[in-house]
Design a protein around this motif. Sequence first.
Motif, short mmCIF file in Angstrom:
data_model
loop_
_atom_site.label_atom_id
_atom_site.label_comp_id
_atom_site.label_asym_id
_atom_site.label_seq_id
_atom_site.Cartn_x
_atom_site.Cartn_y
_atom_site.Cartn_z
N TRP A 77 43.97 -6.57 56.21
CA TRP A 77 45.30 -7.20 55.76
C TRP A 77 45.28 -8.70 55.57
O TRP A 77 46.16 -9.11 54.56
CB TRP A 77 46.47 -6.83 56.74
N THR A 80 44.00 -8.86 51.80
CA THR A 80 45.17 -8.58 51.31
C THR A 80 46.19 -9.78 50.93
O THR A 80 46.56 -10.14 49.78
CB THR A 80 45.86 -7.40 51.66
N ARG A 85 41.21 -9.10 47.74
CA ARG A 85 40.75 -7.66 47.70
C ARG A 85 39.83 -7.29 46.61
O ARG A 85 38.77 -6.66 46.93
CB ARG A 85 42.02 -6.55 47.85
N SER A 95 44.76 -0.74 47.24
CA SER A 95 45.02 -1.51 48.25
C SER A 95 45.18 -0.98 49.60
O SER A 95 45.57 0.37 49.69
CB SER A 95 46.06 -2.35 47.87
N ASP A 97 47.81 -1.27 51.55
CA ASP A 97 49.04 -1.30 51.76
C ASP A 97 49.66 0.05 52.00
O ASP A 97 49.65 1.10 51.19
CB ASP A 97 49.95 -2.01 50.50
N ASN A 104 43.79 -3.00 43.59
CA ASN A 104 43.57 -4.19 44.43
C ASN A 104 43.87 -5.50 43.27
O ASN A 104 44.10 -6.57 43.99
CB ASN A 104 42.13 -4.35 44.82
N SER A 107 47.48 -6.02 43.73
CA SER A 107 47.78 -6.68 44.80
C SER A 107 47.60 -8.03 44.81
O SER A 107 48.27 -8.88 45.23
CB SER A 107 47.11 -5.73 45.83
N ASP A 108 46.12 -8.22 44.23
CA ASP A 108 45.73 -9.78 44.46
C ASP A 108 46.81 -10.81 43.64
O ASP A 108 47.11 -11.77 43.95
CB ASP A 108 44.51 -9.88 43.93
#
Length: 773
Positions: A77, A80, A85, A95, A97, A104, A107-108
């Motif tokens: 995490w 993350t 990621r 990801s 989550d 990813n 998310s990134d």
Amino acid sequence: MKLRPRPAALIALVLLAFTVTLTGTNAPAAADDARYSATIRRTEYGIPHISAKDYGGLGFGYGYAFAQDNLCVLASWAVTLRGERSRYFGATAKSDDPVSPVTNLASDVYYKSVADSGVVRRLLARPAPVGPSDELRRLVDGYAAGYNRYLADTGVANLPDPTCRGKAWVGPITAMDIWNNLLDLNRMVGSSQLKEAITGVGEPETEGPVKRPAAGSNGWALGREATRDGHGMLLADPHFPWNGIRRFYQVQLTIPGVLDVSGGSLYGTPVVQIGHNASVAWTHTVSHAQRFTVYQLKLAGDRTSYLVDGRAEPLGRQEVEVTLQDGTVAGHTLYTSRYGPVLAAGHTDEVAYALADANAANLRAADEWLAMARANDLTQLRAAQDAYQGMPFVHTLATDAGGTAYFADSSVVPNVTDAQARRCAKPSPIPGLEAYVLDGSTSACLWGKDRDAVVPGIFGPANQPKLTRADYVANSNNTFWMTNPSEPLTGFQRAWGVAGTELEPRPRVSLDMIDRRLSGTDGLGTPGFTLDTLQATAYAKRNYSFELMRSDLLKLCRSHPEPTASDGTRVNVREACGTLRDWDGRATVDGQGAILWREFFTRLGRPTGPEEPGFSPWRVPFDPARPLTTPRGLKRDDPAVRQALADAVLFFQANHIPLTLTPGRAQRYSSIPLPGCTEGEGCFDRVRMRVQLGVDGRYPEVDTGSSFMMAVELTPDGPRARTVLTYSLSANPASPHHTDQTALFSRGQWVTGRFTEAEIAADPQLRTTTVRG
């Protein structure tokens, strides 16, 4: 640029910045002037009881104990939250989550933008209550140091969890990682579930409704009039993910004379979210209130600015860079406004849309939970909530030793009145978005300001739905209005949710369970709750939809023994009907008929064609004047109902699945058979699997449901508690505490809580460790 592996020597140098000695119970102690010092005592099932003389030491002991059990989850995490990621796991992989997984890359980009915005640093520069208190700062610093100390002691190459042993992405964490986790938790039902709409990477939200996170809960606070001995009692049953960072960790945190709290603490947070101390107990359920609004921006001619009250304001521009697995860097441009980030969805040459999240700068929740843990009664608990106003998305249900029951939706809600919502309404850029869309071209549509609000733009305590009673308050993710049917709550702005709406089966069975216990008609003996009957009631496994439809279903079976399936096949349902007739309606591990019913019931809710997207199977529709008894019955004469029964039975027959298939054979977690049924069926302690029954008669692993269950009675001699952590204490598959409590949950058993010094010392499995650093 090529990605280079992190040198082991560098990791060791960083970790050794946190020097510590670890001693057994009888080993010599370290120096008395150590910065951090804590004692970790583990009782049965590995449950840690952590004590220290100050907040820094307490955080240190907690971070160390948590890392022993779950370092890999938090290590992943941290990657993350840092937006790394794609670098380690690839841009297109999903990801970690557990609530709103995205690629990813999406998310990134999102988390890099949050970090680059500087919101956490600005909050850390503020005094409490907007910024963190000194006590919380020391807890967070100690927690990160304790985690790092365990990693230094063990070494990445020797971690007991094969999930991350020897991995390049495992390393020390910082206090900033913990602050970012606390912020992201508060944004969980706001910005964090709209990553793709914000970043433009993926944007699946443009194709369908934005759904609420897969988190729910049941909560009961029982007052003196509902309990046999007049004590306050509480049932906590949060329904959170069973994997990843949003799992609960069971812990007791003690600073003698200052703090003594036991309960469930979400991974990576140094405070107890659901728990009890010696005289107060509380829990939470997810609220229906609004958490954010969307503002329609009227773009100026060049599309680089937007108009507010006729004046142009420039759009902010944020350049985000994400390192990919091959070492190359992917650039991404995001735009911001006075309201918040500009969504990638819905913009044209004339308009764009911006997200205004009420929790965008909320770090107050952790201090609120810490203050609640120190409360001696409900008066002090309410004062803690009024002081911080940081509950991100949950109701609070609480009771105290005096036997008073309390409910509040004290959560963070945008201050938008019904009149303002009507006056400022604009079309939504995202179909099905459950949020107000307001006119951003006029300051008249800005959020209001309550004098008692700790930050501008949210409703203050005077406008929050609240209820105090001597019998009970209850919530199962229904809106506030049916907290207690004897005193419905009404008259609040719609931003809090809507009164007079239909209760789903789970809230209805919850209230029915309480009513039967108070009247003594549930087969558990004399009316009123004891700790034993509270446990038994919570574990009843009633399937309320079956109870409400059983009579009509059996009539359908008699009148139509060979209904036609959707493919035209005539299906003999006599044997299936016999199975359902003999089933007791409880989703126990060995409940023969429970899965057959589920497969039939879920087919009832599926659209039968484009012209009928919202078919209702209920024979008696919902009546707002009778919210506890409607809807009910089954439309047994409707062809769609008969077809659903035929389809369900045909599926079993065609795949040679026994009609008596039980929950224990169909649903599991880490090979442990599990009881329970789903949300829609009306199960109190529900389970969820993302996919329907397979042709092998199995569902995928349970991924959400009852998580940290706690029944507690606050007696004059101290709290008496029973708990079960359904997925167990450790995510490490090699740990002895990976499924030990899961096996208890499967058998309907509980762990006896150990809170006092005498109770902890009496455990024959007690193990004591002292950590200093």
